[in-house]
Scaffold this active site. Structure first.
Site: not given
Length: 627
Positions: A284, A370, A398
């Protein structure tokens, strides 16, 4: 670096992937370098998601080179890493407008380009969609390929595993690329694994392995031995056992920054039958050292100078609501050793860094899960702990079933600190928190609070934490009106509003009932209109006495919320008036029945006429329409 496209001799000739595919393989490393340099220059000058895209440059080039997009379907999970994809698919010259009002969408968006197969923003949806496309492709029988690119964070969600389990069962042809950027990769390991990946993805090895399975399957003892031997071999060569158990052919890990190696492996895998998984290791922030060193800090950036080693310091301002929550969490933990804080991979965004370090045994990051986060809190509450679930409004959607079935139905004392409620801004319709009041207030046993400023937020968090039932405190992204924050925590009277201003007008008296952090706009509007102003504080239970008082003492009632009008706080006021038999002209101000596009928060408030000027304009228009 410059965004002058003439400084990028290869990239300037690539307006569509077809032009990329016309280049010889030997030129792809130079294309990737130019693409990364252009991305660095453009995002540093315009702001936007940064580190993820830098890490996906070679992978993006390789995928568009091998697959015949847009005929072949390429699906990006979440989409933070999709800036290189946008640049290669006809949007290069508009990339500086990304995340800005009327500019490019921050994520892949179907309305924007035929190359954006799936509109995304929430994680872990790519494999399910890719499987659906693969099923359709099989019926179509035109040779269309389906590819999902998912990160090591997004693949932790249950939905991703549900999709892989199904894909492995029905054996449709598809490819999942696992973009793993959680670790660096050394040259030796990368070279070895690239070599292994090329062998494992080759037709000779594949046919030998599959053919061997068929031959040995008729001899049970040998079949069992062969299976164990294969499992042992795979355990030594590749960390893919879990994917194999789900029914995928696992290849990798491979160096995700070796564009030639990626192309060779993808070409081998393109025509393999059944579900395939390619594991690539990327870095990244690749190519920009500060971002490599701090990928979290460089996840999304403002405009900055590439020659500096640090991002520009943020201007001193009032604390964000996320910081108000984080400070309260630490203060509350000093008093309550049963407090347990839960987040679904949003530690930084939810203001929980300080708490996670000060109280590591009371902090739980469950990754992008979640549903699990909500029911984890349920188990804690059952055993007498005091859980606090810190979650964005758009992500609480969610875990809706778990909120109803596991928390509210059992009336358990779980506090939900709902961040990013209302208008979020630049991340657009997938992230606007404009539905929570509507989807929450219909749930029994739930107390819902909407603070009007930072101190109200702190006191409401304390109030909710002390309640012996489920509670929600919802607050927006960014800063508030810079209210003075009281260190002492005091529980509010549940369901009690406060009147902030009394109208002195004798004709056409107006009462504004405010829910939440648009209160500073409502205050300015009330001054202009000489209107009464009530800060309702509680969406549920409502202060019905305050509503009756306002209805009986005024000629017009105005409700204001940064939530969709349909089913929101204003609707609750109308229900209360109907129950009381009161008849008064009412105007509901909030978010209309549409998805709100991306742009700066202040610009969106102005566009929706929810700033002070817009509120006044709408009220005056409403009164005029009443005759």
């Amino acid at each position: 670096m410059s965004t002058d496209i003439n400084r990028y001799p290869r990239l300037r000739l690539i307006n569509e992937p077809e032009e990329l595919r016309s280049l010889p393989l030997s030129e792809l490393p130079d294309v990737a370098k130019e693409l990364r340099d252009f991305l660095l220059a453009s995002v540093s000058q315009s702001s936007g998601h940064f580190a993820s895209g830098l890490g996906a440059v070679e992978l993006t080039v390789a995928l568009h080179y091998v697959y015949n997009t847009p005929f072949d379907k390429l699906i990006w999970d979440v989409g933070h890493q999709a800036y290189p994809h946008k640049i290669l698919t006809g949007r290069r010259d508009q990339i500086s407008s990304i995340r800005q009002q009327n500019g490019l969408h921050p994520f892949p968006w179907r309305e924007e380009s035929e190359y954006d197969t799936l509109s995304v923003g929430h994680s872990s949806t790519s494999i399910s969609a890719a499987l659906g496309i693969a099923i359709a492709a099989e019926k179509e029988a035109a040779g269309r390929k389906s590819v999902a690119v998912i990160g090591d964070g997004a693949i932790t969600a249950g939905m991703a595993f549900e999709a892989m389990n199904h894909a492995g069962h029905i054996k449709k042809d598809m490819l999942v690329v696992l973009n793993d950027n959680d670790m660096s990769i050394s040259e030796n390991v990368g070279a070895l694994n690239s070599h292994l990946a090329k062998i494992l993805s080759g037709s000779v090895y594949t046919s030998f392995r599959e053919g061997g399975k068929k031959i040995l399957s008729s001899v049970p003892p040998i079949k069992e031995f062969a299976s164990k031997a294969e499992e042992h071999l795979k355990g030594m060569l590749a960390p893919g056992t879990i994917f194999e158990e789900l029914g995928f052919n696992y290849i990798g890990p491979i160096d995700g920054h070796d564009v030639v190696g990626l192309v060779n492996t993808l070409k081998n895998m393109r025509n393999l039958k059944g579900p395939q998984l390619l594991h690539v290791i990327t870095k990244k922030g690749k190519g920009y050292q500060p971002a490599e060193n701090d990928p979290i800090g460089y996840h999304a950036v403002p405009k900055f100078d590439l020659t500096k080693t640090e991002l520009p310091a943020k201007k001193a301002s009032s604390p964000t609501y996320s910081k108000v929550f984080g400070d309260w969490l630490c203060d509350m933990a000093e008093q309550d050793d049963k407090l347990m804080a839960i987040t679904p991979a949003m530690r930084e965004g939810s203001g929980m860094v300080k708490f996670s370090k000060a109280y590591p045994n009371q902090y739980f990051d469950v990754a992008i899960a979640e549903q699990h986060a909500v029911t984890l809190a349920t188990g804690m509450a059952i055993e007498g702990l005091n859980p606090v679930v810190a979650i964005y409004s758009t992500f609480l959607q969610r875990g809706y079933d778990q909120l109803i079935h596991d928390v509210a139905l059992q009336n358990l004392p779980v506090l939900f600190a709902v961040d990013r409620a209302g208008i979020v801004g630049a991340d657009g319709p997938t992230h606007q928190g404009t539905f929570d009041l509507s989807y929450l207030r219909c749930i029994p046993n739930l107390v819902i609070m909407a603070p009007s400023d930072e101190n109200e937020c702190r006191q409401m968090l304390y109030t909710g934490h002390r309640l012996n039932q489920p509670a929600v405190v919802r607050y927006p992204r960014g800063t508030g009106p810079n209210a003075s924050i009281e260190s002492e925590m005091t529980a509010l009277e549940v369901g009690k509003a406060r009147q902030l201003k009394q109208s002195s007008s004798s004709a056409k008296k107006i009462a504004i009932l405010n829910f939440g952090t648009l209160c500073h706009y409502a205050t300015e509007a009330a001054e202009i209109l000489n209107a009464s102003l009530y800060d309702m504080r509680f969406v549920k239970p409502l202060d019905t006495n305050a509503i009756k008082q306002a209805a009986m003492q005024h000629d017009y009632l105005i409700t204001l919320e940064d939530n969709c009008i349909a089913g929101g706080a204003g609707s609750a006021v109308l229900e209360s008036l109907a129950t009381s038999g009161l008849n008064i002209p009412c105007l509901l101000l909030g978010v209309p029945d549409e998805f709100v596009k991306h742009g700066a928060q202040t610009d969106i408030y102005q566009q929706l006429k929810l700033d002070s000027h817009g509120i006044v304009e709408q009220i005056n228009g409403f009164i005029a329409s009443q005759g």
